[in-house]
Structures are given as C-alpha cells and as structure tokens.
Design an enzyme around this catalytic site. Structure first.
Site, short mmCIF file in Angstrom:
data_model
loop_
_atom_site.label_atom_id
_atom_site.label_comp_id
_atom_site.label_asym_id
_atom_site.label_seq_id
_atom_site.Cartn_x
_atom_site.Cartn_y
_atom_site.Cartn_z
N GLU A 57 11.08 -0.87 -6.44
CA GLU A 57 12.35 -0.64 -7.12
C GLU A 57 13.10 0.53 -6.51
O GLU A 57 14.33 0.50 -6.33
CB GLU A 57 12.12 -0.32 -8.61
CG GLU A 57 11.41 -1.41 -9.40
CD GLU A 57 9.89 -1.24 -9.43
OE1 GLU A 57 9.29 -0.96 -8.36
OE2 GLU A 57 9.30 -1.39 -10.51
N ARG A 188 -9.69 -10.78 7.39
CA ARG A 188 -10.66 -9.69 7.26
C ARG A 188 -9.95 -8.35 7.17
O ARG A 188 -10.27 -7.52 6.33
CB ARG A 188 -11.58 -9.65 8.48
CG ARG A 188 -12.71 -10.62 8.45
CD ARG A 188 -13.65 -10.32 9.62
NE ARG A 188 -14.80 -11.21 9.63
CZ ARG A 188 -15.82 -11.10 10.49
NH1 ARG A 188 -15.81 -10.17 11.41
NH2 ARG A 188 -16.82 -11.94 10.43
N THR A 345 -25.88 -19.78 0.92
CA THR A 345 -26.63 -19.42 -0.30
C THR A 345 -25.81 -18.47 -1.17
O THR A 345 -25.64 -18.67 -2.37
CB THR A 345 -27.97 -18.74 0.08
OG1 THR A 345 -28.62 -19.55 1.05
CG2 THR A 345 -28.85 -18.53 -1.13
C1 AOF Z 1 3.17 0.07 -6.89
N1 AOF Z 1 4.29 -0.35 -6.25
O1 AOF Z 1 6.33 -1.14 -6.24
C2 AOF Z 1 5.27 -0.86 -8.31
C3 AOF Z 1 4.08 -0.45 -8.97
O2 AOF Z 1 -0.20 4.96 -8.01
P1 AOF Z 1 1.24 4.88 -8.37
O3 AOF Z 1 1.75 6.07 -9.09
O4 AOF Z 1 2.07 4.55 -7.16
O5 AOF Z 1 1.42 3.70 -9.41
C4 AOF Z 1 0.89 2.48 -9.17
C5 AOF Z 1 1.10 1.58 -10.36
O6 AOF Z 1 2.48 1.41 -10.66
C6 AOF Z 1 0.58 0.19 -10.09
O7 AOF Z 1 -0.77 0.08 -10.37
C7 AOF Z 1 1.45 -0.69 -10.97
O8 AOF Z 1 0.88 -0.75 -12.27
C8 AOF Z 1 2.79 0.06 -11.08
N2 AOF Z 1 3.91 -0.54 -10.32
N3 AOF Z 1 3.07 0.01 -8.21
O9 AOF Z 1 2.22 0.49 -6.26
C9 AOF Z 1 5.34 -0.79 -6.89
N4 AOF Z 1 6.35 -1.31 -8.97
ZN ZN Z 2 7.05 2.07 -10.27
#
Ligand code: AOF
Ligand code: ZN
Length: 415
Positions: A57, A188, A345
């Site tokens: 965003e 990978r 397996t």
């Molecule tokens: C992202 N990228 O574009 C959006 C996210 O570790 P932070 O502070 O960067 O926050 C990560 C969290 O923010 C992520 O787990 C998700 O819930 C929310 N949105 N995260 O990395 C993004 N919009």
């Molecule tokens: Zn965010």
C-alpha cells in the site's frame, strides 16, 4: 455478490503484482496494491518485496502522491493496523485521503488485523472479498502459515509417464530434462526449507541446495517488474533486483515461480535443509551436512545419537515422525514454505497425515514399466480412500510437462 467490472480488473492486477513478491517476502506475505484516482485512472501500483521493506500500500500510495486523494485502493490482503517493521497501512491510507478501499482477503494474523475496521471508523468505504479465490491462491503459503501455525508444503516429484522415479536397478538420474531441473531449482530457491527423507539421503546423497542456473531470459526481464525503474517508488531498487530473478514476462510462470533471492537487494538466503531421519541414520559425511546451507536433522525424541548436526527431536507417528509437529517447529523458525523432495516413503507419510498442500509433478515422455514408484504408501487401502486432487496448472517445460495440483478437502481425512 455482484463485483463491478472495474473492481475485478484492478484487483486482478493487484493479485498479479503480489505474485512478483514470490520467493523474497518470507516470513511476510506476498501483497499487491493498485491505487486508482477519483477519476478512475490508475495512479499507483506496488507490491511487497521483502520483510522490513515498505508494504504494498505504501509503495502504491507513494507513486500516486496527491492523486490518491478521493481515490480507491485495491489491496490483496487487508491493510495492516499495527506498527511492526513499518507503520500501519490503515493510517497511511487515511492520511493519503483514500475514499474507498477494496480488499480481497482478511488478514488472519492477530497482530496486524483490524485495518478494515479502522478504515471504516475513519469514514472510508471498505469492500471485502473481491477476487478472494485468486488472492488466496497467490498468497497460499503465507495464509497457511498464518492460519494454521505450520509451514505450507509443496511436494515435488519427477517421474516417467507411468509414474516411476527410478529404474529396477535403482538408477534414477536425468529422467526429466535440464529445463525441468532448472525449474525445480527455482522452486527450491523460493522456498524457506527443502525437506527430504533419510531414504533419499542414503540412496542419492543429495546436496539439497538451490542452484538456479543463469537464465538467458532474465537479462531481458530485468527491470520489467512493475515497481522497478519508477523514481517515485521507494523500493524501486529492491524491486528491480527482485524482478531480475523472476520470469515476469511469461504469465503462466509468473505466479508459480519464485527464486528471486539471487540479485535481490534484501540479501541472498539459502533455504534451510531438513532431513526426516527418525532413527538418526544420516552419515556424518553426507553432502546435506556440508556448509553450503544450514541443516536440521529431524529425529525421534527417544533416540540417542552423536550426529554433529542441528537436531530437531519430534514425537513418533506410526513408523515415522509426527509431521504436523515438524511443520509447527519449522513455522516457529519462520519457515513459511517447505519444498518436499524425495522420496516416496516420506511423501506418502505427508499425504497420509493430510499435510501436502500442493503437488508439483514433472512428467517425462518416457516409460519404465518397473522400478520405484514416485509415491509410496499413503494411507490408501481401498479406492474410496484415494487422495483426490484438482489440477491448477498444466505447462510444458522443455520436452516434459509440469502439473500443479492440490488436494480436494475430503471429509474424514486427517488434516
Ligand atoms: C507485508 N507486506 O504489503 C502488507 C502486510 O513485519 P511487518 O511490520 O512488515 O508486518 C507484516 C504484517 O503486516 C504481515 O504479516 C501482514 O499481516 C501485514 N500486511 N505485510 O509484509 C504488505 N500489506
Ligand atoms: Zn501494512
């Protein structure tokens, strides 16, 4: 719900943008965003590239600048409402004067959720669930990790048309083409961990490292990632790096490839190697224990061993290990995605325990007629218990074919 045509088109673009993040965002989700101005014209685009970097965003809003005022933001994941590595996107959208936010999938993580409610409280119109299926699919690894608290599993196998991965004498090399093998290395390198069973380690002594070959198409694609080369984009440099690792030019692959570590400004990272070795039989000189990448050996919690390696002690389950416990432990180490390779397996055990989320099969136009089957016992004794899948994608890869399939949820199956 009737989705206005424009909403679907802009969200489809946001989903495609999210896909550019494959392979670099872990342990964060892939997220895409499109900002449209009050007149309905696209004013900004962005996607998340790496954890700690700006959220999708924020990238799109920065590109849109003043044109965001009174406009609409399309986001594949509900905007976050927390201050983590970066500030809350809900606040950024409000500050930019966005009038409407269209969301595909709600954020399941307690720390970040609440963005939609915050925006509504701030007077923004919020629509949710637009193109939810596509947005779920593009971010399936992280959504599995966030919702279930375990790593997402992609099981890969390569086989002849009759489903065999080795000849009667055990020889197994080069069933599929160099092109298919290069494709495997991309998967990978996009994964957080590569998992194999002790049988494979003893028979093939694999390195289990990601060695993506230089791809001639990469030069042509460098900089074609949408964030790339736009001065207004705060992560332009990073995105250019990520773009250079992705086949963003060919639509069929853009969503399923990752492999953007090499050249990604966020840093080259070798996937963790994990050997499922219930009794601790890994030879001390196995290649998987070299220093090319970190390695964990998962063993039963009741064995004694003097293996000089990182050990992960887990409860037993049937003849092997509790794989649910394995995936929980890996998730606790921020392993969002697991690429499961070898052998039959272990793959059977994952299927039996309901833990194969996606299957990637490379089939060569060749027949063996005897030899090792790609899949071992998978808890199916009678035809009614067969694991049913649905195909997502069928693509030619060199002379071979790559099939991507996923299990259909079946009542009564262990999940
Ligand atoms: C992202 N990228 O574009 C959006 C996210 O570790 P932070 O502070 O960067 O926050 C990560 C969290 O923010 C992520 O787990 C998700 O819930 C929310 N949105 N995260 O990395 C993004 N919009
Ligand atoms: Zn965010």
């Amino acid at each position: 719900m009737e989705i206005p045509e424009q909403d679907a088109a802009h969200m489809a673009r946001a989903v495609a943008l999210a896909g550019y993040g494959h392979g670099t965002t872990s342990p964060n989700p892939v997220v895409g965003c499109v900002v449209v101005d009050a007149g309905g014209a696209v004013a900004g685009e962005g996607f998340h590239v790496y954890a700690g970097g700006p959220h999708a965003e924020v990238v799109a809003l920065a590109q849109a600048g003043e044109r965001a005022r009174g406009g609409t933001a399309y986001v594949t994941l509900e905007p976050c409402d927390h201050t983590g590595r970066t500030g809350p996107c809900s606040r950024a959208l409000l500050d930019a004067g966005i009038a409407r936010v269209v969301v595909a999938v709600a954020d399941p993580s307690p720390k970040a959720a609440g963005g939609a409610a915050r925006l509504r409280a701030g007077g923004v119109a919020v629509t949710t669930g637009v193109l939810e299926g596509a947005a779920e699919r593009v971010n399936e690894e992280w959504l599995t990790y966030a919702r279930l608290g375990r790593s997402h599993v992609t099981w890969k196998f390569a086989a002849t048309l009759d489903g065999r991965s080795a000849a009667e004498d055990g020889t197994s090399q080069w069933i599929t083409s160099p092109e298919a093998r290069a494709d495997v290395h991309r998967w990978r390198s996009a994964a957080d961990a590569i998992v194999a069973g002790i049988g494979t380690v003893l028979s093939d002594d694999p390195r289990l490292t990601a060695r993506p070959a230089a791809d001639p198409r990469l030069a042509a694609n460098a900089g074609s990632a949408p964030n790339a080369g736009r001065a207004a984009s705060p992560n332009a440099g990073r995105a250019a790096g990520a773009g250079s690792g992705l086949d963003v030019g060919s639509g069929a692959h853009a969503d399923s490839w990752g492999g953007a570590h090499a050249g990604d400004g966020a840093g080259v990272r070798a996937p963790l190697r994990v050997v499922v070795d219930t009794e601790g039989r890994t030879p001390p000189d196995a290649k998987v224990l070299d220093d090319a990448a970190p390695t964990l050996i998962a063993v039963a919690d009741d064995i004694t061993t003097d293996l000089k390696a990182g050990l992960l002690r887990l409860p037993r389950h049937g003849d092997g290990l509790d794989l649910q416990a394995l995936l929980r432990e890996l998730a606790a180490r921020e392993v969002v995605s697991v690429f499961l390779e070898g052998g039959p397996t272990l793959a059977g055990a994952f299927l039996q325990q309901g833990l194969a989320d996606r299957v990637v099969a490379y089939l060569a136009p060749a027949l063996l007629g005897s030899g090792r089957a790609a899949l071992g016992a998978a808890g199916v004794g009678t035809i009614g218990h067969m694991h049913r899948l649905t195909f997502d994608e069928i693509s030619p890869i060199g002379p071979d074919v790559r099939l991507i399939a996923r299990p259909i949820a079946q009542p009564g199956r262990e999940q």
